[in-house]
Design a protein around this motif. Sequence first.
Motif, PDB file in Angstrom:
ATOM      1  N   ILE A   7       1.038  -0.652   2.815  1.00  0.00           N
ATOM      2  CA  ILE A   7       0.269  -1.903   2.811  1.00  0.00           C
ATOM      3  C   ILE A   7       0.594  -2.711   4.056  1.00  0.00           C
ATOM      4  CG2 ILE A   7      -0.146  -4.082   1.616  1.00  0.00           C
ATOM      5  CD1 ILE A   7       0.543  -2.684  -0.998  1.00  0.00           C
ATOM      6  N   GLY A   8      -0.428  -2.984   4.839  1.00  0.00           N
ATOM      7  CA  GLY A   8      -0.305  -3.834   6.019  1.00  0.00           C
ATOM      8  C   GLY A   8      -1.647  -4.487   6.296  1.00  0.00           C
ATOM      9  N   TRP A   9      -1.639  -5.520   7.138  1.00  0.00           N
ATOM     10  CA  TRP A   9      -2.908  -6.189   7.488  1.00  0.00           C
ATOM     11  C   TRP A   9      -3.507  -5.424   8.667  1.00  0.00           C
ATOM     12  CZ3 TRP A   9      -5.298  -9.848  11.033  1.00  0.00           C
ATOM     13  CH2 TRP A   9      -6.425 -10.479  10.480  1.00  0.00           C
ATOM     14  N   ILE A  10      -4.028  -4.235   8.371  1.00  0.00           N
ATOM     15  CA  ILE A  10      -4.492  -3.338   9.431  1.00  0.00           C
ATOM     16  C   ILE A  10      -5.992  -3.098   9.320  1.00  0.00           C
ATOM     17  CG2 ILE A  10      -2.312  -2.190   9.895  1.00  0.00           C
ATOM     18  CD1 ILE A  10      -2.989  -0.053   7.896  1.00  0.00           C
ATOM     19  N   GLY A  11      -6.566  -2.716  10.470  1.00  0.00           N
ATOM     20  CA  GLY A  11      -8.006  -2.487  10.516  1.00  0.00           C
ATOM     21  C   GLY A  11      -8.782  -3.725  10.921  1.00  0.00           C
ATOM     22  N   ASP A  17      -0.078  -6.295  13.923  1.00  0.00           N
ATOM     23  CA  ASP A  17      -0.109  -5.547  12.661  1.00  0.00           C
ATOM     24  C   ASP A  17      -0.390  -4.066  12.894  1.00  0.00           C
ATOM     25  OD1 ASP A  17       0.073  -7.708  10.446  1.00  0.00           O
ATOM     26  OD2 ASP A  17      -1.377  -8.516  11.861  1.00  0.00           O
ATOM     27  N   GLU A  18      -1.245  -3.776  13.871  1.00  0.00           N
ATOM     28  CA  GLU A  18      -1.573  -2.378  14.160  1.00  0.00           C
ATOM     29  C   GLU A  18      -0.357  -1.633  14.705  1.00  0.00           C
ATOM     30  OE1 GLU A  18      -4.376  -1.077  13.244  1.00  0.00           O
ATOM     31  OE2 GLU A  18      -5.404  -2.944  12.751  1.00  0.00           O
ATOM     32  N   LEU A  19       0.402  -2.288  15.580  1.00  0.00           N
ATOM     33  CA  LEU A  19       1.549  -1.582  16.173  1.00  0.00           C
ATOM     34  C   LEU A  19       2.629  -1.301  15.124  1.00  0.00           C
ATOM     35  CD1 LEU A  19       4.370  -3.406  16.891  1.00  0.00           C
ATOM     36  CD2 LEU A  19       2.788  -4.480  18.476  1.00  0.00           C
ATOM     37  N   LEU A  20       2.764  -2.185  14.138  1.00  0.00           N
ATOM     38  CA  LEU A  20       3.733  -1.947  13.067  1.00  0.00           C
ATOM     39  C   LEU A  20       3.350  -0.710  12.258  1.00  0.00           C
ATOM     40  CD1 LEU A  20       4.209  -5.645  11.943  1.00  0.00           C
ATOM     41  CD2 LEU A  20       5.915  -4.225  13.095  1.00  0.00           C
ATOM     42  N   TRP A  21       2.071  -0.570  11.983  1.00  0.00           N
ATOM     43  CA  TRP A  21       1.586   0.632  11.292  1.00  0.00           C
ATOM     44  C   TRP A  21       1.816   1.859  12.166  1.00  0.00           C
ATOM     45  CZ3 TRP A  21       0.597   4.125   8.005  1.00  0.00           C
ATOM     46  CH2 TRP A  21      -0.390   5.093   8.179  1.00  0.00           C
ATOM     47  N   ASN A  22       1.552   1.742  13.474  1.00  0.00           N
ATOM     48  CA  ASN A  22       1.744   2.874  14.385  1.00  0.00           C
ATOM     49  C   ASN A  22       3.211   3.303  14.445  1.00  0.00           C
ATOM     50  OD1 ASN A  22      -0.974   2.972  15.002  1.00  0.00           O
ATOM     51  ND2 ASN A  22      -0.782   1.689  16.819  1.00  0.00           N
ATOM     52  N   VAL A  23       4.124   2.327  14.440  1.00  0.00           N
ATOM     53  CA  VAL A  23       5.557   2.644  14.431  1.00  0.00           C
ATOM     54  C   VAL A  23       5.908   3.411  13.167  1.00  0.00           C
ATOM     55  CG1 VAL A  23       7.884   1.642  14.227  1.00  0.00           C
ATOM     56  CG2 VAL A  23       6.286   0.747  15.934  1.00  0.00           C
ATOM     57  N   LEU A  59       5.471  -2.048   1.357  1.00  0.00           N
ATOM     58  CA  LEU A  59       4.953  -3.269   1.974  1.00  0.00           C
ATOM     59  C   LEU A  59       5.473  -3.270   3.397  1.00  0.00           C
ATOM     60  CD1 LEU A  59       3.309  -5.872   1.419  1.00  0.00           C
ATOM     61  CD2 LEU A  59       5.500  -7.040   1.115  1.00  0.00           C
ATOM     62  N   GLY A  60       4.570  -3.064   4.343  1.00  0.00           N
ATOM     63  CA  GLY A  60       4.969  -2.837   5.726  1.00  0.00           C
ATOM     64  C   GLY A  60       5.343  -4.084   6.492  1.00  0.00           C
ATOM     65  N   GLY A  61       5.554  -3.891   7.801  1.00  0.00           N
ATOM     66  CA  GLY A  61       5.937  -5.002   8.673  1.00  0.00           C
ATOM     67  C   GLY A  61       4.836  -6.039   8.769  1.00  0.00           C
ATOM     68  N   GLY A  62       5.227  -7.255   9.118  1.00  0.00           N
ATOM     69  CA  GLY A  62       4.287  -8.372   9.199  1.00  0.00           C
ATOM     70  C   GLY A  62       4.729  -9.480   8.270  1.00  0.00           C
ATOM     71  N   SER A  63       3.955 -10.547   8.242  1.00  0.00           N
ATOM     72  CA  SER A  63       4.296 -11.687   7.380  1.00  0.00           C
ATOM     73  C   SER A  63       3.594 -11.524   6.037  1.00  0.00           C
ATOM     74  CB  SER A  63       3.891 -12.988   8.071  1.00  0.00           C
ATOM     75  OG  SER A  63       4.550 -13.091   9.310  1.00  0.00           O
ATOM     76  N   LEU A  64       4.043 -10.514   5.285  1.00  0.00           N
ATOM     77  CA  LEU A  64       3.330 -10.089   4.081  1.00  0.00           C
ATOM     78  C   LEU A  64       4.020 -10.481   2.778  1.00  0.00           C
ATOM     79  CD1 LEU A  64       2.212  -6.517   5.212  1.00  0.00           C
ATOM     80  CD2 LEU A  64       1.034  -8.697   5.527  1.00  0.00           C
ATOM     81  N   LEU A  65       5.119 -11.222   2.870  1.00  0.00           N
ATOM     82  CA  LEU A  65       5.771 -11.682   1.642  1.00  0.00           C
ATOM     83  C   LEU A  65       4.982 -12.887   1.121  1.00  0.00           C
ATOM     84  CD1 LEU A  65       9.548 -11.312   2.562  1.00  0.00           C
ATOM     85  CD2 LEU A  65       8.171  -9.836   1.091  1.00  0.00           C
TER      86      LEU A  65
END
Length: 352
Positions: A7-11, A17-23, A59-65
């Motif tokens: 789960i990330g704010w991607i797309g 947010d995209e680079l966190l998913w890529n990592v 729950l991936g990187g980003g301000s998702l809490l």
Amino acid sequence: MKKVLYIGWIGFGNLGDELLWNVFKELNKHYNYSTKIEIVPSLPGVDINHTEEYDTVILGGGSLLLPGYMAVLKQAIDLGKDVFIWGSGLDWITKEQLDIINSGQSFSLEKTFTEKEIILFRETLEKAAFVGVRGPITKKVLETVGVNSDKIKVIGDPGVLLNPPIVKRKREKIAAINWGTTFNRLYGQDEAAIENALLQVSRKLIKSGYKILLYVVWGSDREASKRLYNKLNDPLNVTYDPSLYSEEELIEKLSVCSLSINFKLHANILSLAGNVPCIALGYRFKVFDLFQSLGLENLVVSTDSDTLALDIMEGIQEIELNNEKIIEQYKKRKEHFSPLIIEPIKNNFTVD
């Protein structure tokens, strides 16, 4: 085969947010789990509210809490799924609350979350298999809502795993400036005042021999960045680049600069990854959280400051005096956080 929901704010075209998913994706490839794990990213069209088909939810990187994501994770836990928090952080904490936290006083989150949401945070994180958060201030806030301190690990922002370009290019006297918009959802609620401060700072930098590079990391930032370019009205010394680059491309472009001043959070990570010290515009909680995790909090200037242009210039002076020291500090924190970020992936998301 284990099925994992990331789960990330991607797309949505936001580079951070995209680079966190890529990592995350590249780490999984590196540790050769492609035959053991099927990862489903939460791209538009993926229903994250139904986790029945997954074994593990990340729950991936980003301000998702945030309460909405906590509800998704709670549902997954109730279904018997393993839940991992991987470098996520809080964001929507007011500046008043942040100042209280940093002063060491006790504080309340009643203005930010309802009692029901606080209970949701506590119950979800207590039952999660792994809780690795972005920074120490996020950890303090979670402790305040009743999450066991021992449960929470500060693992840093996964973006710190990004590396400098392989080919080292000659450094030039260029100040890169990342400017954009959050539609006034920021400390001080006055983007016009920030833009004016950046205008003053840019003119001073040009007078002292710098060239200015204006760049963006999100499509919606182009208008603000172009507006600043037009106000400077100095095409000989100022370049406006509206392109949206990949993280590798942008690190390479920034790596020739002497310093950067950044509005968006991960623009700072990209600059530091290219061995370029930066001034972070502290527009929301997440910026302070990240820079405290890096031990570079003195390079954050709060956007609600009445002396913002002066604060930025003082930060630039700090960079000019301690360029190498700043990069060495970043590298130390990268070395500390890297194994913590990699651990859950390396362990194939198994629970101890």
